[in-house]
Scaffold this motif. Structure first.
Motif, PDB file in Angstrom:
ATOM      1  N   VAL A 123      11.386  12.715 -74.856  1.00 42.25           N
ATOM      2  CA  VAL A 123      12.740  11.967 -74.212  1.00 42.25           C
ATOM      3  C   VAL A 123      13.738  12.851 -75.111  1.00 42.25           C
ATOM      4  O   VAL A 123      13.690  12.765 -76.309  1.00 42.25           O
ATOM      5  N   TYR A 124      14.602  13.462 -74.267  1.00 45.23           N
ATOM      6  CA  TYR A 124      15.551  14.348 -75.119  1.00 45.23           C
ATOM      7  C   TYR A 124      17.057  13.340 -75.466  1.00 45.23           C
ATOM      8  O   TYR A 124      17.281  12.731 -74.060  1.00 45.23           O
ATOM      9  N   ALA A 125      17.616  13.592 -76.522  1.00 45.27           N
ATOM     10  CA  ALA A 125      18.754  13.571 -76.277  1.00 45.27           C
ATOM     11  C   ALA A 125      20.140  14.270 -76.460  1.00 45.27           C
ATOM     12  O   ALA A 125      20.093  15.506 -76.881  1.00 45.27           O
TER      13      ALA A 125
ATOM     14  N   ILE B   8      16.503   4.975 -77.066  1.00 44.61           N
ATOM     15  CA  ILE B   8      17.365   5.665 -76.178  1.00 44.61           C
ATOM     16  C   ILE B   8      18.045   4.504 -75.744  1.00 44.61           C
ATOM     17  O   ILE B   8      19.635   5.514 -75.893  1.00 44.61           O
TER      18      ILE B   8
ATOM     19  N   ILE C 117      21.106   5.683 -78.369  1.00 49.64           N
ATOM     20  CA  ILE C 117      22.040   6.470 -78.371  1.00 49.64           C
ATOM     21  C   ILE C 117      22.544   6.753 -77.089  1.00 49.64           C
ATOM     22  O   ILE C 117      24.253   7.149 -77.475  1.00 49.64           O
TER      23      ILE C 117
ATOM     24  N   VAL D 236      20.785  10.265 -72.300  1.00 47.35           N
ATOM     25  CA  VAL D 236      19.632  11.340 -72.679  1.00 47.35           C
ATOM     26  C   VAL D 236      18.930  11.273 -71.610  1.00 47.35           C
ATOM     27  O   VAL D 236      19.829  11.030 -70.254  1.00 47.35           O
TER      28      VAL D 236
END
Length: 409
Positions: free
Chosen positions: A64-66, A91, A94, A101
């Protein structure tokens, strides 16, 4: 129910002929199209999906990326791109703070949302895509943006929840780009770890569309695009990674020399600083010349097998460890999203099922055509094969890979 490209975009023949690598395509299918995904992840019921993503991340197959605003980084005032991995539990926090995300690795999903991975394999199989398939999901709160950029992979974006505005070039700015690139001042392309590069992007040569649930957008690799969420937006990305000629050559060399220990090492270089020792140089030059000669000698059948094997490997379901029992009276049929690939030549037939390649002596064309047709009984398929015992093993392999379905046992 319609599935594959016909449900989510446009029939494969039209897609490949008019749009693939050439131009974007917006399709307005509406929410009913999401049935092709099995259970589509949506913003009003996120908990089950996040639970499955948590398991995927724990297995090491998902991440998972922000994504934070890129303006300072693109202007050169920040040294690192603001795109970093975060835990699944972060998640909602953010997104609540106003940032997007992205969840990658969904091609490995199992369980409740396995239909997403299955749909992706079907898309790849229908068009005979030889590269890897990646599936991601982007979650964006209202107002969140992605700056203009281009990707090295073609993508089918399917909006599953909310609405999002997409602006995109009318054609690829860069043909088959080597990496992800961002548009900076003056319309130039900046690759993440490389200097700015030409050509120049003109935003006036672009179109805009707002996608709602079930709508899709196909973007060729190298096509500049940017987004802004109109409301909380969930969008699936089916990413079709390019495969280069160097990878095909590497596959061919690996297959030819995998049993030769001389190709599994190079001599130590010792204390050399600027020039290779003669032994290492002669060794490397000799081996590379042998590899080049092997590529030069490759037959059309070998090259075709290499490509068809890649298509089957990427488009097939995961291999089932234990064989599925069935009788000769069992009814079999191709899976609705089949990954069956085969080729005949030089008195040999090669059949591809996932990571397996079966080499069969003789002409198996009638048998393979039977597999590729309507549902039939196993015993009827066996009568079309030059060797019924081997044919039964082939059917077992295709069933275990999910290429064939058992309608009855």
């Amino acid at each position: 129910m319609t599935s594959g490209w016909a449900a989510l975009s446009t029939p494969p023949a039209e897609l490949l002929g008019r749009y693939w690598h050439k131009a974007p395509l917006v399709q307005r299918h509406g929410p009913r199209a999401l049935e092709a995904l099995g259970r589509a992840p949506v913003s009003d019921d996120p908990i089950p999906f996040f639970e499955d993503v948590r398991a995927l991340v724990a297995s090491g197959k998902g991440i998972v990326y922000a994504s934070l605003p890129h303006s300072r980084w693109l202007a050169g005032s920040s040294p690192e791109r603001p795109y970093f991995s975060v835990p699944v539990d972060a998640i909602e926090r953010i997104v609540g703070a106003g940032y997007s995300v992205q969840i990658n690795g969904l091609e490995h999903l199992l369980g409740r949302f396995e239909g997403i991975a299955r749909a992706g394999r079907g898309l790849a199989g229908e068009i005979g895509h030889a590269g890897a398939l990646g599936i991601g999901l982007t979650i964006s709160p209202p107002g969140a943006e992605f700056d203009p950029h281009l990707d090295p992979a073609g993508a089918l974006i399917v909006q599953t929840s909310g609405r999002k505005r997409y602006r995109f070039g009318r054609a690829p700015l860069v043909e088959h780009p080597r990496a992800k690139g961002f548009i900076v001042a003056g319309g130039r392309v900046r690759y993440e770890d490389e200097p700015d590069d030409e050509p120049v992007y003109d935003a006036r040569d672009s179109d805009e569309a707002i996608l709602g649930p079930g709508d899709s957008l196909y973007l060729p690799a190298g096509c500049v695009h940017e987004t802004k969420a109109v409301e909380t937006s969930w969008a699936l990305l089916f990413m079709f990674m390019e495969v280069g000629v160097a990878e095909i050559a590497s596959d061919l060399i690996a297959r030819a020399f995998e049993d030769d220990p001389a190709f599994r090492h190079v001599p130590p270089l010792g204390e050399c600083r600027s020039a290779l020792p003669n032994e290492a140089r002669e060794f490397a030059v000799t081996r590379l010349r042998q590899a080049a000669a092997r590529i030069e000698a490759a037959s059309d059948l070998e090259v075709a097998s290499m490509l068809l094997g890649r298509v089957a490997r990427h488009a097939s379901a995961a291999h089932v460890a234990s064989p599925t029992p069935f009788e000769d009276d069992a009814m079999i049929a191709l899976d609705p999203d089949p990954a069956l690939r085969w080729i005949t030549g030089d008195d040999v037939t090669r059949v591809f099922a996932g990571s397996d390649e079966l080499e069969l002596a003789g002409d198996w064309t009638p048998f393979m055509h039977a597999m590729d047709g309507a549902a039939l009984r196993v015993r009827d398929a066996l009568t079309r094969a030059p060797d019924p015992t081997t044919a039964r093993e082939v059917i077992h392999t295709l069933v275990d890979h999910g290429v064939l379905r058992l309608l009855t046992r």
